[in-house]
Design a protein around this motif. Structure first.
Motif, PDB file in Angstrom:
ATOM      1  N   SER A 385      24.274  70.401  46.813  1.00  0.00           N
ATOM      2  CA  SER A 385      24.073  69.210  47.640  1.00  0.00           C
ATOM      3  C   SER A 385      22.691  68.591  47.467  1.00  0.00           C
ATOM      4  O   SER A 385      22.402  67.560  48.057  1.00  0.00           O
ATOM      5  CB  SER A 385      24.286  69.562  49.119  1.00  0.00           C
ATOM      6  N   THR A 386      21.831  69.218  46.656  1.00  0.00           N
ATOM      7  CA  THR A 386      20.470  68.707  46.449  1.00  0.00           C
ATOM      8  C   THR A 386      20.221  68.509  44.961  1.00  0.00           C
ATOM      9  O   THR A 386      20.484  69.400  44.165  1.00  0.00           O
ATOM     10  CB  THR A 386      19.428  69.691  47.017  1.00  0.00           C
ATOM     11  N   ARG A 387      19.705  67.351  44.618  1.00  0.00           N
ATOM     12  CA  ARG A 387      19.439  67.046  43.211  1.00  0.00           C
ATOM     13  C   ARG A 387      17.951  66.890  42.909  1.00  0.00           C
ATOM     14  O   ARG A 387      17.540  66.977  41.765  1.00  0.00           O
ATOM     15  CB  ARG A 387      20.175  65.765  42.806  1.00  0.00           C
ATOM     16  N   THR A 388      17.137  66.596  43.896  1.00  0.00           N
ATOM     17  CA  THR A 388      15.703  66.428  43.668  1.00  0.00           C
ATOM     18  C   THR A 388      14.943  67.477  44.469  1.00  0.00           C
ATOM     19  O   THR A 388      15.283  67.768  45.620  1.00  0.00           O
ATOM     20  CB  THR A 388      15.236  65.027  44.083  1.00  0.00           C
ATOM     21  N   TYR A 389      13.891  68.031  43.847  1.00  0.00           N
ATOM     22  CA  TYR A 389      13.162  69.140  44.456  1.00  0.00           C
ATOM     23  C   TYR A 389      11.655  68.906  44.457  1.00  0.00           C
ATOM     24  O   TYR A 389      10.879  69.856  44.422  1.00  0.00           O
ATOM     25  CB  TYR A 389      13.496  70.446  43.720  1.00  0.00           C
ATOM     26  N   GLY A 390      11.258  67.632  44.513  1.00  0.00           N
ATOM     27  CA  GLY A 390       9.836  67.343  44.616  1.00  0.00           C
ATOM     28  C   GLY A 390       9.216  67.958  45.862  1.00  0.00           C
ATOM     29  O   GLY A 390       8.075  68.431  45.842  1.00  0.00           O
ATOM     30  N   TRP A 391       9.986  67.999  46.939  1.00  0.00           N
ATOM     31  CA  TRP A 391       9.512  68.596  48.193  1.00  0.00           C
ATOM     32  C   TRP A 391       9.212  70.078  48.002  1.00  0.00           C
ATOM     33  O   TRP A 391       8.253  70.611  48.580  1.00  0.00           O
ATOM     34  CB  TRP A 391      10.569  68.431  49.288  1.00  0.00           C
ATOM     35  N   TYR A 392      10.029  70.752  47.173  1.00  0.00           N
ATOM     36  CA  TYR A 392       9.829  72.186  46.956  1.00  0.00           C
ATOM     37  C   TYR A 392       8.557  72.436  46.154  1.00  0.00           C
ATOM     38  O   TYR A 392       7.819  73.388  46.416  1.00  0.00           O
ATOM     39  CB  TYR A 392      11.040  72.769  46.231  1.00  0.00           C
ATOM     40  N   SER A 393       8.286  71.579  45.181  1.00  0.00           N
ATOM     41  CA  SER A 393       7.044  71.690  44.429  1.00  0.00           C
ATOM     42  C   SER A 393       5.842  71.594  45.355  1.00  0.00           C
ATOM     43  O   SER A 393       4.898  72.388  45.250  1.00  0.00           O
ATOM     44  CB  SER A 393       6.967  70.595  43.357  1.00  0.00           C
ATOM     45  N   VAL A 394       5.877  70.637  46.269  1.00  0.00           N
ATOM     46  CA  VAL A 394       4.763  70.458  47.212  1.00  0.00           C
ATOM     47  C   VAL A 394       4.609  71.685  48.111  1.00  0.00           C
ATOM     48  O   VAL A 394       3.494  72.189  48.324  1.00  0.00           O
ATOM     49  CB  VAL A 394       4.976  69.188  48.060  1.00  0.00           C
ATOM     50  N   GLU A 395       5.736  72.195  48.631  1.00  0.00           N
ATOM     51  CA  GLU A 395       5.682  73.357  49.522  1.00  0.00           C
ATOM     52  C   GLU A 395       5.138  74.587  48.792  1.00  0.00           C
ATOM     53  O   GLU A 395       4.328  75.346  49.337  1.00  0.00           O
ATOM     54  CB  GLU A 395       7.082  73.658  50.070  1.00  0.00           C
ATOM     55  N   MET A 396       5.559  74.779  47.561  1.00  0.00           N
ATOM     56  CA  MET A 396       5.088  75.943  46.817  1.00  0.00           C
ATOM     57  C   MET A 396       3.635  75.786  46.358  1.00  0.00           C
ATOM     58  O   MET A 396       2.919  76.784  46.213  1.00  0.00           O
ATOM     59  CB  MET A 396       5.991  76.209  45.616  1.00  0.00           C
ATOM     60  N   GLN A 397       3.188  74.561  46.153  1.00  0.00           N
ATOM     61  CA  GLN A 397       1.764  74.357  45.882  1.00  0.00           C
ATOM     62  C   GLN A 397       0.931  74.810  47.072  1.00  0.00           C
ATOM     63  O   GLN A 397      -0.125  75.441  46.904  1.00  0.00           O
ATOM     64  CB  GLN A 397       1.488  72.887  45.578  1.00  0.00           C
ATOM     65  N   HIS A 398       1.399  74.499  48.272  1.00  0.00           N
ATOM     66  CA  HIS A 398       0.704  74.972  49.481  1.00  0.00           C
ATOM     67  C   HIS A 398       0.724  76.498  49.548  1.00  0.00           C
ATOM     68  O   HIS A 398      -0.269  77.124  49.939  1.00  0.00           O
ATOM     69  CB  HIS A 398       1.351  74.381  50.737  1.00  0.00           C
ATOM     70  N   ALA A 399       1.861  77.080  49.174  1.00  0.00           N
ATOM     71  CA  ALA A 399       1.975  78.544  49.216  1.00  0.00           C
ATOM     72  C   ALA A 399       1.010  79.189  48.222  1.00  0.00           C
ATOM     73  O   ALA A 399       0.328  80.174  48.553  1.00  0.00           O
ATOM     74  CB  ALA A 399       3.415  78.963  48.903  1.00  0.00           C
ATOM     75  N   VAL A 400       0.934  78.657  46.991  1.00  0.00           N
ATOM     76  CA  VAL A 400       0.016  79.202  45.993  1.00  0.00           C
ATOM     77  C   VAL A 400      -1.431  79.033  46.447  1.00  0.00           C
ATOM     78  O   VAL A 400      -2.260  79.937  46.280  1.00  0.00           O
ATOM     79  CB  VAL A 400       0.243  78.534  44.622  1.00  0.00           C
ATOM     80  N   SER A 401      -1.734  77.880  47.038  1.00  0.00           N
ATOM     81  CA  SER A 401      -3.090  77.649  47.544  1.00  0.00           C
ATOM     82  C   SER A 401      -3.458  78.681  48.601  1.00  0.00           C
ATOM     83  O   SER A 401      -4.579  79.208  48.612  1.00  0.00           O
ATOM     84  CB  SER A 401      -3.193  76.233  48.125  1.00  0.00           C
ATOM     85  N   ARG A 402      -2.509  78.980  49.474  1.00  0.00           N
ATOM     86  CA  ARG A 402      -2.741  79.992  50.519  1.00  0.00           C
ATOM     87  C   ARG A 402      -2.998  81.359  49.896  1.00  0.00           C
ATOM     88  O   ARG A 402      -3.902  82.099  50.308  1.00  0.00           O
ATOM     89  CB  ARG A 402      -1.521  80.054  51.435  1.00  0.00           C
TER      90      ARG A 402
END
Length: 508
Positions: A385-402
């Protein structure tokens, strides 16, 4: 009379609604533990199964299996593998030899299987696999520079401690799938031994490839379902619910020597004084723990208590005066070389890493400093049901930064999602979401200054999961790999790590 059709429609509506509940939430309590009725797990109703075409035993794989059944019925237990266990058994690329480091990998068409079909499968496997390089997006190509420098020091015995790798992921690596073979390959090349970090308990203790765990008297908390505890890398906390909780550890037939010559560490917090009764086949003694004393590693908040025996084998720990004690887990490793910790957490998308407690992470880093953190996520994100994952890239960038803030001495390697198949009606094919998610994960690596390795490509690319299931390298949910598939991916990752090292050290 008119009530009968109304009731029928209500029952059908309820069943349809229940069938739409994601597998990872079906019949689970707030901590994610599976609920059972009279000792049996209730199967989720699937009202659409009669309209769904299936291919073989696979069926639809639109949701990752989270019941644990795939480890019991779809993956072969490592103890059941057939092959050579002797020293010097042939392994491909130097990975998966017998002896201390585990059983020989199963490959279609291997020795002893002379059928034409098996030989053809072996030839197809060799054709489909090719080396996949690690991608480094940093301008100076330094994403893994500190890790490789420490790795060489570990090889020479100059690091002064084991080099620590944290392998964070979801159910793709639970049971030590993939991680066990990566650990073995690194330890053969750079030294070291043991299994690294093991939690007090997991849902798949009996299927872990390397060691088996049995514990009693502990209450578990998970970062996925609880917001009251302070969490660090394991994502789990275990609290003693009785005064005398226990932990038992034993080696498997696949890794019979993994406990030999290792040192045990108990990473605990929350209680200043308690005792541990440590027992092996040849040794037993009581260890008094005084967090304020000097006989420990760490701080007054979190400590690692070393336990040693002349010849370590299967062992048990009984804690006394321990009610309220919190334990993250045990560490089982040798004094030098490489140690790889498997921090798998079923149902984890990786974004929850943003909620790791800074103080807890700092405490863990003082007890167990990490040099490389590998992130393997995506199975619980990919969706039809999901085709774009730009939001996931942003969330995981925050996770890596943490993570970078909390583990400043670690380099980072992000693994792209594996292939995953779904039923199109005409057959099983790679989910379109896989490529979109891969693009987002590569974007995260680029923007976070991390290295990146493409698992999807290493498996063989489009529709490789379908082929892996045919070769018995993956489960018939067309989502999870098995121990055989894990050994193959470990080979490819070890090759990629070795090839990348040459960019720092030439042809060494």
């Amino acid at each position: 009379m008119w009530l009968s059709p109304v009731l029928v429609l209500l029952v059908i509506g309820l069943c349809v609604a229940l069938s739409m509940v994601p597998d990872r939430y079906w019949m689970r309590d707030v901590r994610g533990n599976q609920l059972k009725v009279f000792g049996q797990a209730l199967k989720k109703p699937d009202m659409m199964s009669m309209f769904r075409e299936t291919e073989g035993a696979g069926g639809d794989a639109s949701e990752p299996d989270s019941t644990g059944d795939y480890l019991a019925s779809m993956r072969r237990r490592p103890d059941a593998h057939k092959g050579s266990y002797g020293e010097g058994a042939a392994g491909r690329g130097g990975v998966g030899r017998g002896g201390e480091n585990g059983p020989e990998a199963y490959v279609p068409g291997q020795a002893g299987d002379s059928s034409a079909a098996a030989a053809a499968a072996r030839a197809a496997a060799d054709t489909n696999f090719h080396s996949v390089a690690i991608e480094d997006f940093t301008p100076q190509h330094i994403a893994l520079s500190r890790f490789y420098a420490k790795l060489e020091n570990a090889r020479k015995g100059n690091l002064g401690r084991p080099l620590h790798i944290a392998f964070l992921g979801d159910s793709f690596i639970e049971g030590d799938i993939l991680v066990a073979d990566l650990r073995s390959g690194l330890q053969r090349e750079y030294g070291g031994g043991g299994v690294g970090f093991v939690p007090v308990a997991t849902e798949v203790d009996q299927y872990r490839a390397t060691v088996k765990m049995k514990s009693g008297g502990w209450k578990s908390y998970s970062i996925l379902y609880d917001r009251h505890q302070a969490y660090t890398l394991p994502g789990m906390v275990f609290e003693a619910s009785v005064p005398n909780p226990t932990i038992e550890v034993s080696a498997t037939r696949s890794y019979p020597n993994i406990l030999k010559h290792a040192t045990i560490g108990v990473i605990s917090e929350g209680k200043p004084q308690y005792e541990i009764y440590f027992s092996t086949k040849d040794t037993s003694y009581v260890r008094h723990v005084d967090v304020g004393g000097g006989d420990r590693i760490g701080t007054e908040r979190m400590v690692s208590i070393p336990l040693e025996a002349d010849s370590l084998g299967d062992f048990s720990l009984k804690f006394t005066n321990a009610l309220g004690l919190k334990v993250l887990g045990l560490t089982i490793e040798r004094c030098g070389g490489v140690s790889v910790d498997n921090f798998s957490l079923r149902g984890n998308s990786g974004t929850v890493l943003q909620r790791l407690n800074a103080e807890e992470c700092a405490e863990l880093n003082s007890v167990r400093p990490y040099d490389l953190i590998i992130l393997e996520y995506g199975l619980n994100v990919a969706s039809d049901s999901t085709r774009t994952y730009g939001w996931y890239s942003v969330e995981m960038q925050h996770a890596v930064s943490r993570l970078r803030q909390n583990f400043p001495d670690a380099d980072f390697l992000i693994l792209g999602v594996s292939d995953r198949a779904h039923n199109t009606g005409a057959g099983l094919e790679t989910m379109p979401a896989v490529l979109s998610l891969l693009s987002a994960q590569r974007d995260c690596a680029r923007k976070s200054g991390s290295a990146f390795w493409n698992v999807y490509a290493a498996m063989g690319g489009h529709n490789s999961m379908v082929q892996w299931v045919k070769w018995n390298w993956a489960a018939q949910d067309y989502t999870h790999i098995g121990f055989r598939g894990g050994k193959k991916l470990a080979e490819k990752l070890l090759e990629a790590l070795d090839y990348e090292k040459r960019s720092y050290y030439g042809g060494e």
